[in-house]
Write a protein that holds these residues in place. Structure first.
Motif, PDB file in Angstrom:
ATOM      1  N   ASN A 136      -4.450   0.203   3.083  1.00 57.27           N
ATOM      2  CA  ASN A 136      -5.806   0.481   2.604  1.00 57.27           C
ATOM      3  C   ASN A 136      -6.424  -0.695   1.859  1.00 57.27           C
ATOM      4  O   ASN A 136      -7.542  -0.579   1.353  1.00 57.27           O
ATOM      5  CB  ASN A 136      -5.797   1.717   1.694  1.00 57.27           C
ATOM      6  CG  ASN A 136      -5.411   2.964   2.458  1.00 57.27           C
ATOM      7  OD1 ASN A 136      -5.664   3.078   3.657  1.00 57.27           O
ATOM      8  ND2 ASN A 136      -4.791   3.912   1.780  1.00 57.27           N
ATOM      9  N   GLN A 163      -6.141  -7.040   6.606  1.00 53.58           N
ATOM     10  CA  GLN A 163      -6.056  -5.617   6.283  1.00 53.58           C
ATOM     11  C   GLN A 163      -4.582  -5.260   6.115  1.00 53.58           C
ATOM     12  O   GLN A 163      -3.792  -5.437   7.034  1.00 53.58           O
ATOM     13  CB  GLN A 163      -6.678  -4.773   7.398  1.00 53.58           C
ATOM     14  CG  GLN A 163      -6.901  -3.336   7.018  1.00 53.58           C
ATOM     15  CD  GLN A 163      -7.991  -3.175   5.957  1.00 53.58           C
ATOM     16  OE1 GLN A 163      -9.040  -3.794   6.020  1.00 53.58           O
ATOM     17  NE2 GLN A 163      -7.733  -2.338   4.975  1.00 53.58           N
ATOM     18  N   CYS A 185       0.861  -1.179   0.000  1.00 54.97           N
ATOM     19  CA  CYS A 185       0.000   0.000   0.000  1.00 54.97           C
ATOM     20  C   CYS A 185       0.900   1.232   0.000  1.00 54.97           C
ATOM     21  O   CYS A 185       1.654   1.457   0.950  1.00 54.97           O
ATOM     22  CB  CYS A 185      -0.903  -0.007   1.232  1.00 54.97           C
ATOM     23  SG  CYS A 185      -1.914   1.481   1.370  1.00 54.97           S
ATOM     24  N   GLN A 194       0.108   4.322   0.334  1.00 50.43           N
ATOM     25  CA  GLN A 194      -0.283   5.340   1.308  1.00 50.43           C
ATOM     26  C   GLN A 194       0.264   5.050   2.708  1.00 50.43           C
ATOM     27  O   GLN A 194       0.592   5.961   3.450  1.00 50.43           O
ATOM     28  CB  GLN A 194      -1.814   5.477   1.385  1.00 50.43           C
ATOM     29  CG  GLN A 194      -2.438   6.130   0.169  1.00 50.43           C
ATOM     30  CD  GLN A 194      -2.547   5.190  -1.026  1.00 50.43           C
ATOM     31  OE1 GLN A 194      -2.660   3.979  -0.875  1.00 50.43           O
ATOM     32  NE2 GLN A 194      -2.478   5.747  -2.225  1.00 50.43           N
ATOM     33  N   THR A 195       0.335   3.764   3.085  1.00 48.99           N
ATOM     34  CA  THR A 195       0.741   3.400   4.449  1.00 48.99           C
ATOM     35  C   THR A 195       2.090   2.693   4.516  1.00 48.99           C
ATOM     36  O   THR A 195       2.626   2.503   5.606  1.00 48.99           O
ATOM     37  CB  THR A 195      -0.310   2.477   5.092  1.00 48.99           C
ATOM     38  OG1 THR A 195      -0.320   1.229   4.386  1.00 48.99           O
ATOM     39  CG2 THR A 195      -1.687   3.112   5.093  1.00 48.99           C
TER      40      THR A 195
END
Length: 137
Positions: A103, A100, A19, A21-22
């Motif tokens: 995202n 998870q 991911c 973003q993270t």
């Protein structure tokens, strides 16, 4: 990001999902060439959250213990294939389980056949028309 690395003498597909973003990541089936896998993880700037195994054959689990030692990520495999690891996994994959990773929401699908504990992974979120569905055999 999704990277496929073909590793080892059996040319096994190892996947790295990350991911952006993270910076969380998931490695699927690190069967061999852990140094190469680790270089790709480092190059991508990922912190590996899970190491997930589709099934317990040696060409899919051969690099698990070394990659776990390097990344400190928990190893997940279906309980019916867990003996193939040679060590106790950190958790078991089950039908409908959600992983998870940043995202990304990934669903576990139990797919017995090639092995009793075969598992596939399908990305549910974020939705893309070409949703990731991996069943590595």
């Amino acid at each position: 990001m999704l990277r496929k690395l073909v590793v080892g003498p059996y040319q096994t597909n190892c996947y790295i999902l990350g991911c952006k973003q993270t910076n969380q990541g998931l490695v699927i089936d690190p069967g061999d060439e852990v140094l190469r896998i680790t270089k790709e993880i480092t190059r991508s700037g990922l912190a590996i959250k899970y190491i997930a195994i589709t099934h317990g054959h040696i060409d899919h689990v051969g690099g698990v213990s070394e990659l776990k030692r390097i990344t400190k990520a928990p190893v997940l495999i279906h309980r019916l294939d867990a003996a193939a690891l040679g060590a106790r996994p950190d958790g078991f994959l089950e039908e409908g389980q959600i992983l998870q990773v940043g995202n990304y929401t990934i669903s576990v699908i139990h797919t017995p056949g090639h092995s009793a504990g075969g598992s596939a992974f399908m990305r549910l979120e974020p939705y893309l028309p070409e949703m990731l569905c991996l069943q590595v055999r």
